[in-house]
Design a protein around this motif. Structure first.
Motif, PDB file in Angstrom:
ATOM      1  N   ASN A  67     -89.619 -70.132  60.769  1.00 43.28           N
ATOM      2  CA  ASN A  67     -89.447 -69.194  61.870  1.00 43.28           C
ATOM      3  C   ASN A  67     -88.462 -69.722  62.909  1.00 43.28           C
ATOM      4  OD1 ASN A  67     -91.316 -67.548  60.682  1.00 43.28           O
ATOM      5  ND2 ASN A  67     -93.005 -68.161  62.005  1.00 43.28           N
ATOM      6  N   THR A  68     -87.836 -68.813  63.615  1.00 44.15           N
ATOM      7  CA  THR A  68     -87.008 -69.135  64.769  1.00 44.15           C
ATOM      8  C   THR A  68     -87.512 -68.335  65.961  1.00 44.15           C
ATOM      9  OG1 THR A  68     -85.405 -67.416  64.184  1.00 44.15           O
ATOM     10  CG2 THR A  68     -84.972 -69.644  63.371  1.00 44.15           C
ATOM     11  N   GLY A  69     -87.010 -68.691  67.150  1.00 46.36           N
ATOM     12  CA  GLY A  69     -87.437 -68.013  68.363  1.00 46.36           C
ATOM     13  C   GLY A  69     -88.477 -68.815  69.124  1.00 46.36           C
ATOM     14  N   ILE A  70     -89.124 -68.165  70.077  1.00 46.69           N
ATOM     15  CA  ILE A  70     -90.135 -68.817  70.911  1.00 46.69           C
ATOM     16  C   ILE A  70     -91.428 -69.001  70.116  1.00 46.69           C
ATOM     17  CG2 ILE A  70     -91.583 -68.511  72.958  1.00 46.69           C
ATOM     18  CD1 ILE A  70     -89.273 -67.023  74.249  1.00 46.69           C
ATOM     19  N   PHE A  71     -92.080 -70.164  70.303  1.00 47.12           N
ATOM     20  CA  PHE A  71     -93.365 -70.416  69.654  1.00 47.12           C
ATOM     21  C   PHE A  71     -94.363 -70.955  70.669  1.00 47.12           C
ATOM     22  CE2 PHE A  71     -90.852 -74.291  69.062  1.00 47.12           C
ATOM     23  CZ  PHE A  71     -91.716 -75.271  69.548  1.00 47.12           C
ATOM     24  N   PHE A  72     -95.641 -70.854  70.320  1.00 50.50           N
ATOM     25  CA  PHE A  72     -96.725 -71.293  71.208  1.00 50.50           C
ATOM     26  C   PHE A  72     -97.887 -71.764  70.350  1.00 50.50           C
ATOM     27  CE2 PHE A  72    -100.753 -70.477  73.346  1.00 50.50           C
ATOM     28  CZ  PHE A  72    -100.572 -71.134  74.562  1.00 50.50           C
ATOM     29  N   GLU A  73     -98.523 -72.871  70.785  1.00 51.83           N
ATOM     30  CA  GLU A  73     -99.701 -73.391  70.098  1.00 51.83           C
ATOM     31  C   GLU A  73    -100.757 -73.790  71.120  1.00 51.83           C
ATOM     32  OE1 GLU A  73     -97.751 -75.428  66.107  1.00 51.83           O
ATOM     33  OE2 GLU A  73     -98.382 -76.709  67.763  1.00 51.83           O
ATOM     34  N   VAL A 101    -101.581 -77.904  74.680  1.00 55.75           N
ATOM     35  CA  VAL A 101    -100.708 -76.741  74.596  1.00 55.75           C
ATOM     36  C   VAL A 101     -99.310 -77.210  74.198  1.00 55.75           C
ATOM     37  CG1 VAL A 101     -99.598 -74.872  75.880  1.00 55.75           C
ATOM     38  CG2 VAL A 101    -102.014 -75.394  76.274  1.00 55.75           C
ATOM     39  N   ASP A 102     -98.730 -76.563  73.181  1.00 51.48           N
ATOM     40  CA  ASP A 102     -97.355 -76.822  72.752  1.00 51.48           C
ATOM     41  C   ASP A 102     -96.582 -75.508  72.822  1.00 51.48           C
ATOM     42  OD1 ASP A 102     -97.313 -79.706  71.148  1.00 51.48           O
ATOM     43  OD2 ASP A 102     -99.255 -78.708  71.063  1.00 51.48           O
ATOM     44  N   PHE A 103     -95.371 -75.574  73.336  1.00 55.42           N
ATOM     45  CA  PHE A 103     -94.539 -74.377  73.357  1.00 55.42           C
ATOM     46  C   PHE A 103     -93.071 -74.796  73.344  1.00 55.42           C
ATOM     47  CE2 PHE A 103     -95.255 -75.647  77.702  1.00 55.42           C
ATOM     48  CZ  PHE A 103     -94.037 -75.458  78.333  1.00 55.42           C
ATOM     49  N   GLY A 104     -92.219 -73.866  72.984  1.00 52.60           N
ATOM     50  CA  GLY A 104     -90.793 -74.149  72.929  1.00 52.60           C
ATOM     51  C   GLY A 104     -90.068 -73.074  72.163  1.00 52.60           C
ATOM     52  N   PHE A 105     -88.919 -73.415  71.606  1.00 47.08           N
ATOM     53  CA  PHE A 105     -88.165 -72.456  70.811  1.00 47.08           C
ATOM     54  C   PHE A 105     -87.257 -73.193  69.847  1.00 47.08           C
ATOM     55  CE2 PHE A 105     -85.538 -73.187  74.580  1.00 47.08           C
ATOM     56  CZ  PHE A 105     -84.284 -73.416  74.039  1.00 47.08           C
ATOM     57  N   SER A 116     -94.988 -80.267  75.315  1.00 49.01           N
ATOM     58  CA  SER A 116     -96.384 -80.451  74.922  1.00 49.01           C
ATOM     59  C   SER A 116     -97.168 -81.068  76.068  1.00 49.01           C
ATOM     60  CB  SER A 116     -96.475 -81.357  73.688  1.00 49.01           C
ATOM     61  OG  SER A 116     -97.822 -81.567  73.310  1.00 49.01           O
ATOM     62  N   GLY A 117     -98.382 -80.547  76.297  1.00 51.50           N
ATOM     63  CA  GLY A 117     -99.245 -81.079  77.345  1.00 51.50           C
ATOM     64  C   GLY A 117    -100.651 -81.326  76.841  1.00 51.50           C
ATOM     65  N   THR A 276    -101.704 -70.829  66.299  1.00 50.81           N
ATOM     66  CA  THR A 276    -100.253 -70.978  66.449  1.00 50.81           C
ATOM     67  C   THR A 276     -99.582 -69.614  66.349  1.00 50.81           C
ATOM     68  OG1 THR A 276    -100.263 -73.212  65.521  1.00 50.81           O
ATOM     69  CG2 THR A 276     -98.175 -72.033  65.483  1.00 50.81           C
ATOM     70  N   LEU A 277     -98.604 -69.377  67.219  1.00 47.77           N
ATOM     71  CA  LEU A 277     -97.819 -68.155  67.205  1.00 47.77           C
ATOM     72  C   LEU A 277     -96.368 -68.481  66.890  1.00 47.77           C
ATOM     73  CD1 LEU A 277     -99.177 -66.404  70.455  1.00 47.77           C
ATOM     74  CD2 LEU A 277    -100.042 -66.197  68.110  1.00 47.77           C
TER      75      LEU A 277
END
Length: 279
Positions: A67-73, A101-105, A116-117, A276-277
């Motif tokens: 996948n590409t784009g914004i992701f969130f966990e 929490v993990d997020f990014g793109f 990541s926090g 995970t998204l």
């Protein structure tokens, strides 16, 4: 005094990141998106379909694109935190809970960011093992061309700030403030509705130890983080997963409020369950 020190270090970090962005932007025309921080993410180009059926292939095929784009966990943590060497039962550990929490793109040009926090609310065993942990990191990431049998690798380089507060001694508060540079990689592979994944980081830096009115000092810190897990895709972009995570500091953590220049190892290890998204 402590709040002033934290504010100063925050300003230093932000200033260095801003300077790096300005200096390295000139290389963007040669290496597109490789050196320019916070590359623009054009959301209009990403076809988010959260409830579309998962894409599946037979084991051994390598036709599923990541996948590409914004992701969130989001993950709920069930961890074991090792005890200090200065208390009874040293090298043992005690259980606690926390959140991550993990997020990014990731862009279609195969570069992106990962943030990541961590937050652990314990352990909470008076006179034996009491404390809490906070950690935040930012990483520049890249995605390498696909390997044999559908494996993908995403190297990363970044900066981590970790704070561990040891409250085992009720009279003397030990605060560890670790600023760490790190390198690592994420490896994953899609197998039908499953994603197998692993992450590895190595870090080193400095720890500023504050302990009440007794006297502050600093230590060098080295360590790493390892995770191994699997995710099951409910839809094309939504999955649930479980992993085993270990955060290890090989030296540099202050936990004995009486010893001079105390430098100990510490391990945080356990299981993470989450969702995970789009990753």
């Amino acid at each position: 005094m402590l709040s002033n020190r934290k504010a100063l270090w925050t300003l230093v970090i932000v200033a260095n990141l801003a300077a790096a962005s300005s200096v390295q932007a000139q290389y963007d025309t040669v290496y597109p998106a490789a050196m320019q921080p916070f590359t623009d993410v054009n959301l209009e180009n990403y076809d988010f379909q959260w409830f579309a059926p998962p894409i599946t292939e037979q084991y051994g095929q390598d036709t599923i694109d990541p996948n590409t784009g914004i992701f969130f966990e989001y993950h709920r943590l069930f961890m074991n935190v090792s005890r200090g060497h200065n208390v009874e039962g040293g090298f043992n550990g005690d259980a606690t809970y926390g959140n991550r929490v993990d997020f990014g793109f990731m862009t279609e040009e195969d570069s992106g960011w990962l943030f990541s926090g961590w937050r652990l609310d314990g352990p909470a065993y008076d006179l034996v093992n009491r404390g809490d942990l906070n950690s935040f990191e930012g990483n520049r990431t890249w995605r390498l061309p696909q390997f044999y049998e559908g494996f993908w690798m995403e190297p990363m380089v970044g900066l981590r700030f970790t704070q561990f507060n040891d409250k085992t001694n009720p009279f003397i508060f030990m605060q560890n403030n670790m600023l760490l540079g790190q390198v690592g990689t994420r490896v994953f592979s899609h197998r039908g509705q499953w994603t197998l994944k692993s992450e590895l980081r190595a870090f080193a830096g400095n720890n500023w130890v504050y302990r009440g009115d007794i006297g502050d000092y600093s230590n060098a810190v080295i360590g790493g983080e390892f995770a191994l897990g699997a995710a099951y895709h409910l839809t094309r972009e939504i999955s649930i997963d479980v992993s085993w995570n270990t955060l290890y500091f090989g030296k540099g953590v202050g936990r004995d409020p009486i010893a001079i220049f105390d430098s100990q190892e510490m391990a945080v290890t356990g299981v993470a369950f989450g969702v995970t998204l789009n990753r």
